[in-house]
Design a protein around this motif. Structure first.
Motif, PDB file in Angstrom:
ATOM      1  N   SER A  12      38.527   5.281  50.073  1.00  0.00           N
ATOM      2  CA  SER A  12      39.873   5.232  49.518  1.00  0.00           C
ATOM      3  C   SER A  12      40.421   3.813  49.544  1.00  0.00           C
ATOM      4  O   SER A  12      40.200   3.080  50.507  1.00  0.00           O
ATOM      5  N   PRO A  13      41.154   3.409  48.492  1.00  0.00           N
ATOM      6  CA  PRO A  13      41.774   2.078  48.512  1.00  0.00           C
ATOM      7  C   PRO A  13      42.860   1.964  49.583  1.00  0.00           C
ATOM      8  O   PRO A  13      43.307   0.874  49.901  1.00  0.00           O
ATOM      9  N   ARG A  14      43.280   3.073  50.152  1.00  0.00           N
ATOM     10  CA  ARG A  14      44.301   3.059  51.211  1.00  0.00           C
ATOM     11  C   ARG A  14      43.697   2.776  52.578  1.00  0.00           C
ATOM     12  O   ARG A  14      44.392   2.807  53.578  1.00  0.00           O
ATOM     13  N   GLY A  15      42.421   2.524  52.635  1.00  0.00           N
ATOM     14  CA  GLY A  15      41.785   2.235  53.911  1.00  0.00           C
ATOM     15  C   GLY A  15      40.842   3.345  54.332  1.00  0.00           C
ATOM     16  O   GLY A  15      40.798   4.411  53.738  1.00  0.00           O
ATOM     17  N   TYR A  16      40.081   3.082  55.365  1.00  0.00           N
ATOM     18  CA  TYR A  16      39.077   4.024  55.826  1.00  0.00           C
ATOM     19  C   TYR A  16      39.708   5.176  56.601  1.00  0.00           C
ATOM     20  O   TYR A  16      40.530   4.982  57.488  1.00  0.00           O
ATOM     21  N   ASN A  17      39.338   6.365  56.238  1.00  0.00           N
ATOM     22  CA  ASN A  17      39.700   7.573  56.968  1.00  0.00           C
ATOM     23  C   ASN A  17      38.466   8.467  56.891  1.00  0.00           C
ATOM     24  O   ASN A  17      38.066   8.868  55.801  1.00  0.00           O
ATOM     25  N   PRO A  18      37.820   8.780  57.994  1.00  0.00           N
ATOM     26  CA  PRO A  18      36.559   9.527  57.946  1.00  0.00           C
ATOM     27  C   PRO A  18      36.688  10.932  57.362  1.00  0.00           C
ATOM     28  O   PRO A  18      35.689  11.533  57.000  1.00  0.00           O
ATOM     29  N   LEU A  19      37.897  11.448  57.229  1.00  0.00           N
ATOM     30  CA  LEU A  19      38.080  12.792  56.691  1.00  0.00           C
ATOM     31  C   LEU A  19      38.550  12.797  55.243  1.00  0.00           C
ATOM     32  O   LEU A  19      38.739  13.858  54.663  1.00  0.00           O
ATOM     33  N   MET A  20      38.720  11.637  54.630  1.00  0.00           N
ATOM     34  CA  MET A  20      39.304  11.565  53.291  1.00  0.00           C
ATOM     35  C   MET A  20      38.381  10.816  52.334  1.00  0.00           C
ATOM     36  O   MET A  20      37.748   9.832  52.711  1.00  0.00           O
ATOM     37  N   ARG A  21      38.330  11.298  51.098  1.00  0.00           N
ATOM     38  CA  ARG A  21      37.614  10.617  50.026  1.00  0.00           C
ATOM     39  C   ARG A  21      38.560  10.520  48.830  1.00  0.00           C
ATOM     40  O   ARG A  21      39.468  11.345  48.681  1.00  0.00           O
ATOM     41  N   ASN A  22      38.344   9.550  47.963  1.00  0.00           N
ATOM     42  CA  ASN A  22      39.191   9.360  46.792  1.00  0.00           C
ATOM     43  C   ASN A  22      38.305   9.345  45.547  1.00  0.00           C
ATOM     44  O   ASN A  22      37.495   8.442  45.375  1.00  0.00           O
ATOM     45  N   ILE A  23      38.463  10.349  44.678  1.00  0.00           N
ATOM     46  CA  ILE A  23      37.600  10.445  43.500  1.00  0.00           C
ATOM     47  C   ILE A  23      37.978   9.442  42.421  1.00  0.00           C
ATOM     48  O   ILE A  23      37.196   9.191  41.516  1.00  0.00           O
ATOM     49  N   GLN A  24      39.155   8.850  42.488  1.00  0.00           N
ATOM     50  CA  GLN A  24      39.595   7.907  41.464  1.00  0.00           C
ATOM     51  C   GLN A  24      38.781   6.617  41.466  1.00  0.00           C
ATOM     52  O   GLN A  24      38.791   5.889  40.477  1.00  0.00           O
ATOM     53  N   VAL A  25      38.096   6.308  42.543  1.00  0.00           N
ATOM     54  CA  VAL A  25      37.359   5.053  42.606  1.00  0.00           C
ATOM     55  C   VAL A  25      35.959   5.164  41.999  1.00  0.00           C
ATOM     56  O   VAL A  25      35.262   4.173  41.878  1.00  0.00           O
ATOM     57  N   GLN A  26      35.552   6.353  41.588  1.00  0.00           N
ATOM     58  CA  GLN A  26      34.247   6.551  40.959  1.00  0.00           C
ATOM     59  C   GLN A  26      34.332   6.101  39.506  1.00  0.00           C
ATOM     60  O   GLN A  26      35.169   6.583  38.750  1.00  0.00           O
ATOM     61  N   ASP A  27      33.484   5.156  39.092  1.00  0.00           N
ATOM     62  CA  ASP A  27      33.523   4.604  37.733  1.00  0.00           C
ATOM     63  C   ASP A  27      32.754   5.439  36.719  1.00  0.00           C
ATOM     64  O   ASP A  27      33.183   5.597  35.587  1.00  0.00           O
ATOM     65  N   SER A  28      31.596   5.932  37.118  1.00  0.00           N
ATOM     66  CA  SER A  28      30.763   6.695  36.192  1.00  0.00           C
ATOM     67  C   SER A  28      29.721   7.472  36.986  1.00  0.00           C
ATOM     68  O   SER A  28      29.517   7.228  38.168  1.00  0.00           O
ATOM     69  N   GLY A  29      29.076   8.417  36.309  1.00  0.00           N
ATOM     70  CA  GLY A  29      27.989   9.158  36.918  1.00  0.00           C
ATOM     71  C   GLY A  29      28.432  10.292  37.829  1.00  0.00           C
ATOM     72  O   GLY A  29      29.569  10.749  37.786  1.00  0.00           O
ATOM     73  N   PHE A  30      27.497  10.724  38.648  1.00  0.00           N
ATOM     74  CA  PHE A  30      27.678  11.860  39.554  1.00  0.00           C
ATOM     75  C   PHE A  30      27.410  11.377  40.967  1.00  0.00           C
ATOM     76  O   PHE A  30      26.452  10.660  41.212  1.00  0.00           O
ATOM     77  N   SER A  31      28.253  11.775  41.887  1.00  0.00           N
ATOM     78  CA  SER A  31      28.063  11.350  43.264  1.00  0.00           C
ATOM     79  C   SER A  31      28.508  12.449  44.216  1.00  0.00           C
ATOM     80  O   SER A  31      29.593  13.014  44.051  1.00  0.00           O
ATOM     81  N   VAL A  32      27.657  12.753  45.188  1.00  0.00           N
ATOM     82  CA  VAL A  32      28.060  13.648  46.262  1.00  0.00           C
ATOM     83  C   VAL A  32      29.069  12.885  47.100  1.00  0.00           C
ATOM     84  O   VAL A  32      28.839  11.740  47.487  1.00  0.00           O
ATOM     85  N   ILE A  33      30.215  13.506  47.352  1.00  0.00           N
ATOM     86  CA  ILE A  33      31.266  12.859  48.126  1.00  0.00           C
ATOM     87  C   ILE A  33      31.095  13.142  49.605  1.00  0.00           C
ATOM     88  O   ILE A  33      31.161  12.259  50.441  1.00  0.00           O
ATOM     89  N   ASP A  34      30.894  14.422  49.938  1.00  0.00           N
ATOM     90  CA  ASP A  34      30.847  14.793  51.341  1.00  0.00           C
ATOM     91  C   ASP A  34      30.083  16.089  51.525  1.00  0.00           C
ATOM     92  O   ASP A  34      29.912  16.865  50.595  1.00  0.00           O
ATOM     93  N   ASN A  35      29.638  16.310  52.747  1.00  0.00           N
ATOM     94  CA  ASN A  35      28.898  17.516  53.112  1.00  0.00           C
ATOM     95  C   ASN A  35      29.579  18.196  54.286  1.00  0.00           C
ATOM     96  O   ASN A  35      29.831  17.564  55.317  1.00  0.00           O
ATOM     97  N   GLY A  36      29.871  19.484  54.122  1.00  0.00           N
ATOM     98  CA  GLY A  36      30.325  20.300  55.235  1.00  0.00           C
ATOM     99  C   GLY A  36      29.132  21.060  55.776  1.00  0.00           C
ATOM    100  O   GLY A  36      28.007  20.848  55.346  1.00  0.00           O
ATOM    101  N   SER A  37      29.361  21.966  56.705  1.00  0.00           N
ATOM    102  CA  SER A  37      28.247  22.716  57.269  1.00  0.00           C
ATOM    103  C   SER A  37      27.637  23.679  56.257  1.00  0.00           C
ATOM    104  O   SER A  37      26.447  23.951  56.302  1.00  0.00           O
TER     105      SER A  37
END
Length: 119
Positions: A12-37
């Protein structure tokens, strides 16, 4: 195939937070953001004219929830074809053939949940 798999989307552009992701920063393509159990999240950015891939099923053991965050996509799920716009969501059942196509002149951004994990 145009897909690019990365372990996580950019932070995230707001800084690192291990529990948060920001999809707006993805420019193109497909990316796994996170994995839960037992589930997984991903972002897909389709530029004008791009598609998620050929009509098929890359995750036959997982259901997918696709939420259109920005833009629009043509959804092909099983024998159904329909337009999805920002704010719409759809469920792709296990074993369903599917693909998503950006037929517009602007990018489309989707947020996806797979259960169980697919990638």
């Amino acid at each position: 195939m145009w897909k690019t798999f990365k372990p996580h989307a950019k932070r995230s552009p707001r800084g690192y937070n291990p529990l948060m992701r920001n999809i707006q920063v993805q420019d193109s393509g497909f990316s796994v953001i996170d994995n839960g159990s037992s589930l997984q999240t991903a972002v897909m950015v389709l530029l004008p004219g791009e598609e998620s891939g050929p009509l098929g099923n890359e995750h036959p053991k997982s259901e997918q929830v696709l939420f259109v965050h920005e833009g629009s996509v043509e959804a092909q799920i099983g024998d159904k074809i329909f337009e999805m716009s920002a704010g719409d969501s759809a469920i792709v059942p296990k074993d369903a053939t599917h693909r998503f196509i950006n037929r517009s002149q602007t990018r489309a951004v989707t947020f996806n949940v797979y259960a169980p994990k697919a990638y």
